[in-house]
Write a protein that holds these residues in place. Structure first.
Motif, PDB file in Angstrom:
ATOM      1  N   ILE A  76       0.849  -1.192   0.000  1.00  0.00           N
ATOM      2  CA  ILE A  76       0.000   0.000   0.000  1.00  0.00           C
ATOM      3  C   ILE A  76       0.887   1.245   0.000  1.00  0.00           C
ATOM      4  N   ASP A  77       0.528   2.232  -0.828  1.00  0.00           N
ATOM      5  CA  ASP A  77       1.298   3.469  -0.913  1.00  0.00           C
ATOM      6  C   ASP A  77       0.778   4.557   0.027  1.00  0.00           C
ATOM      7  N   ILE A  78      -0.545   4.626   0.172  1.00  0.00           N
ATOM      8  CA  ILE A  78      -1.171   5.668   0.997  1.00  0.00           C
ATOM      9  C   ILE A  78      -2.164   5.002   1.943  1.00  0.00           C
ATOM     10  N   VAL A  79      -2.022   5.286   3.237  1.00  0.00           N
ATOM     11  CA  VAL A  79      -2.963   4.777   4.238  1.00  0.00           C
ATOM     12  C   VAL A  79      -3.789   5.955   4.749  1.00  0.00           C
ATOM     13  N   ILE A  80      -5.112   5.806   4.680  1.00  0.00           N
ATOM     14  CA  ILE A  80      -6.036   6.806   5.200  1.00  0.00           C
ATOM     15  C   ILE A  80      -6.818   6.156   6.328  1.00  0.00           C
ATOM     16  N   THR A  81      -6.633   6.646   7.552  1.00  0.00           N
ATOM     17  CA  THR A  81      -7.460   6.167   8.657  1.00  0.00           C
ATOM     18  C   THR A  81      -8.667   7.086   8.761  1.00  0.00           C
ATOM     19  N   MET A  82      -9.769   6.516   9.200  1.00  0.00           N
ATOM     20  CA  MET A  82     -11.037   7.239   9.171  1.00  0.00           C
ATOM     21  C   MET A  82     -11.287   8.081  10.418  1.00  0.00           C
ATOM     22  N   GLY A  83     -10.518   7.846  11.473  1.00  0.00           N
ATOM     23  CA  GLY A  83     -10.759   8.567  12.721  1.00  0.00           C
ATOM     24  C   GLY A  83     -11.423   7.655  13.727  1.00  0.00           C
ATOM     25  N   CYS A  84     -10.786   6.518  13.955  1.00  0.00           N
ATOM     26  CA  CYS A  84     -11.388   5.453  14.765  1.00  0.00           C
ATOM     27  C   CYS A  84     -11.393   5.774  16.265  1.00  0.00           C
ATOM     28  N   ASN A  85     -10.614   6.763  16.672  1.00  0.00           N
ATOM     29  CA  ASN A  85     -10.434   7.052  18.100  1.00  0.00           C
ATOM     30  C   ASN A  85      -9.864   5.869  18.864  1.00  0.00           C
ATOM     31  N   VAL A  86      -9.206   4.987  18.126  1.00  0.00           N
ATOM     32  CA  VAL A  86      -8.467   3.887  18.739  1.00  0.00           C
ATOM     33  C   VAL A  86      -7.145   3.823  17.993  1.00  0.00           C
ATOM     34  N   GLU A  87      -6.236   3.028  18.470  1.00  0.00           N
ATOM     35  CA  GLU A  87      -4.952   2.893  17.789  1.00  0.00           C
ATOM     36  C   GLU A  87      -5.154   2.088  16.520  1.00  0.00           C
ATOM     37  N   CYS A  88      -5.043   2.760  15.392  1.00  0.00           N
ATOM     38  CA  CYS A  88      -5.170   2.054  14.126  1.00  0.00           C
ATOM     39  C   CYS A  88      -3.915   1.229  13.899  1.00  0.00           C
ATOM     40  N   PRO A  89      -4.062   0.094  13.265  1.00  0.00           N
ATOM     41  CA  PRO A  89      -2.898  -0.773  13.056  1.00  0.00           C
ATOM     42  C   PRO A  89      -1.876  -0.112  12.150  1.00  0.00           C
ATOM     43  N   TYR A  90      -0.630  -0.472  12.336  1.00  0.00           N
ATOM     44  CA  TYR A  90       0.424   0.067  11.490  1.00  0.00           C
ATOM     45  C   TYR A  90       0.432  -0.676  10.168  1.00  0.00           C
ATOM     46  N   LEU A  91       0.442   0.053   9.112  1.00  0.00           N
ATOM     47  CA  LEU A  91       0.526  -0.499   7.775  1.00  0.00           C
ATOM     48  C   LEU A  91       1.618   0.292   7.070  1.00  0.00           C
ATOM     49  N   PRO A  92       2.699  -0.340   6.645  1.00  0.00           N
ATOM     50  CA  PRO A  92       3.771   0.416   5.986  1.00  0.00           C
ATOM     51  C   PRO A  92       3.234   1.134   4.748  1.00  0.00           C
ATOM     52  N   SER A  93       3.640   2.388   4.566  1.00  0.00           N
ATOM     53  CA  SER A  93       3.184   3.168   3.412  1.00  0.00           C
ATOM     54  C   SER A  93       4.112   4.355   3.208  1.00  0.00           C
ATOM     55  N   LYS A  94       3.971   5.000   2.057  1.00  0.00           N
ATOM     56  CA  LYS A  94       4.755   6.196   1.758  1.00  0.00           C
ATOM     57  C   LYS A  94       4.106   7.441   2.358  1.00  0.00           C
ATOM     58  N   HIS A  95       2.798   7.386   2.591  1.00  0.00           N
ATOM     59  CA  HIS A  95       2.062   8.529   3.133  1.00  0.00           C
ATOM     60  C   HIS A  95       0.922   8.005   3.999  1.00  0.00           C
ATOM     61  N   ARG A  96       0.652   8.704   5.097  1.00  0.00           N
ATOM     62  CA  ARG A  96      -0.423   8.310   6.020  1.00  0.00           C
ATOM     63  C   ARG A  96      -1.116   9.571   6.508  1.00  0.00           C
ATOM     64  N   GLU A  97      -2.443   9.521   6.561  1.00  0.00           N
ATOM     65  CA  GLU A  97      -3.181  10.640   7.150  1.00  0.00           C
ATOM     66  C   GLU A  97      -4.468  10.131   7.772  1.00  0.00           C
ATOM     67  N   ASP A  98      -4.991  10.911   8.708  1.00  0.00           N
ATOM     68  CA  ASP A  98      -6.234  10.552   9.399  1.00  0.00           C
ATOM     69  C   ASP A  98      -7.303  11.564   9.013  1.00  0.00           C
ATOM     70  N   TRP A  99      -8.463  11.081   8.591  1.00  0.00           N
ATOM     71  CA  TRP A  99      -9.529  11.974   8.168  1.00  0.00           C
ATOM     72  C   TRP A  99     -10.449  12.375   9.319  1.00  0.00           C
ATOM     73  N   GLY A 100     -10.316  11.786  10.478  1.00  0.00           N
ATOM     74  CA  GLY A 100     -11.040  12.219  11.672  1.00  0.00           C
ATOM     75  C   GLY A 100     -12.551  12.267  11.539  1.00  0.00           C
ATOM     76  N   LEU A 101     -13.128  11.268  10.909  1.00  0.00           N
ATOM     77  CA  LEU A 101     -14.576  11.247  10.686  1.00  0.00           C
ATOM     78  C   LEU A 101     -15.300  10.524  11.814  1.00  0.00           C
ATOM     79  N   ASP A 102     -16.385  11.111  12.301  1.00  0.00           N
ATOM     80  CA  ASP A 102     -17.216  10.434  13.289  1.00  0.00           C
ATOM     81  C   ASP A 102     -17.998   9.322  12.601  1.00  0.00           C
ATOM     82  N   ASP A 103     -18.181   8.217  13.308  1.00  0.00           N
ATOM     83  CA  ASP A 103     -18.935   7.084  12.775  1.00  0.00           C
ATOM     84  C   ASP A 103     -20.427   7.420  12.808  1.00  0.00           C
ATOM     85  N   PRO A 104     -21.108   7.407  11.655  1.00  0.00           N
ATOM     86  CA  PRO A 104     -22.542   7.718  11.648  1.00  0.00           C
ATOM     87  C   PRO A 104     -23.427   6.529  12.028  1.00  0.00           C
ATOM     88  N   SER A 105     -22.841   5.360  12.257  1.00  0.00           N
ATOM     89  CA  SER A 105     -23.630   4.154  12.550  1.00  0.00           C
ATOM     90  C   SER A 105     -24.627   4.412  13.678  1.00  0.00           C
TER      91      SER A 105
END
Length: 137
Positions: A76-105
């Motif tokens: 994977i080249d780019i990892v986007i985390t959604m804003g889980c408010n938990v420790e997201c797993p590490y996935l090697p990548s060239k770029h990583r960012e968090d979108w900080g989205l609240d879960d609408p569920s």
């Protein structure tokens, strides 16, 4: 070769699935989209399926399932985390960012629509950065 983008959240049933669907529809010229989580659900969130179908005419259940991180490509080249408010797993990548989205569920449709529109905006911004700046290459 296009960069591979992984949208990650805990259950891979709502936000990351919406991001994968919108990435495939709106940015397939710039990157390949995947989604995964640290746990899975038997089905994608049915409210998310309904909202994405009504807004974008994409049937997520036809082409997507809830997946674990081990189920997606390793390079994977780019990892986007959604804003889980938990420790997201590490996935090697060239770029990583968090979108900080609240879960609408479990919330009203307007929260799902708002989340989908934010994801659409962020996917289009990511597409632009990949194409114009070479992000993830």
């Amino acid at each position: 070769m296009k960069p591979k983008v992984a949208f990650i959240c805990v259950h891979n049933s709502c936000r990351s699935q919406m991001a994968e669907a919108l990435g495939k529809q709106l940015a397939s010229d710039a990157f390949d989209s995947y989604s995964a989580g640290t746990e899975t659900k038997p089905r994608i969130n049915q409210d998310a399926v309904r909202i994405i179908k009504s807004l974008y005419n994409i049937d997520m259940e036809l082409s997507q399932t809830s997946k674990l991180i081990d189920d997606i490509p390793k390079d994977i080249d780019i990892v986007i985390t959604m804003g889980c408010n938990v420790e997201c797993p590490y996935l090697p990548s060239k770029h990583r960012e968090d979108w900080g989205l609240d879960d609408p569920s479990g919330k009203a449709d307007d929260e799902f629509i708002r989340t989908a529109k934010i994801i659409e905006e962020k996917v289009m911004d990511l597409r632009k950065r990949v194409l114009e700046e070479g992000l993830g290459k």
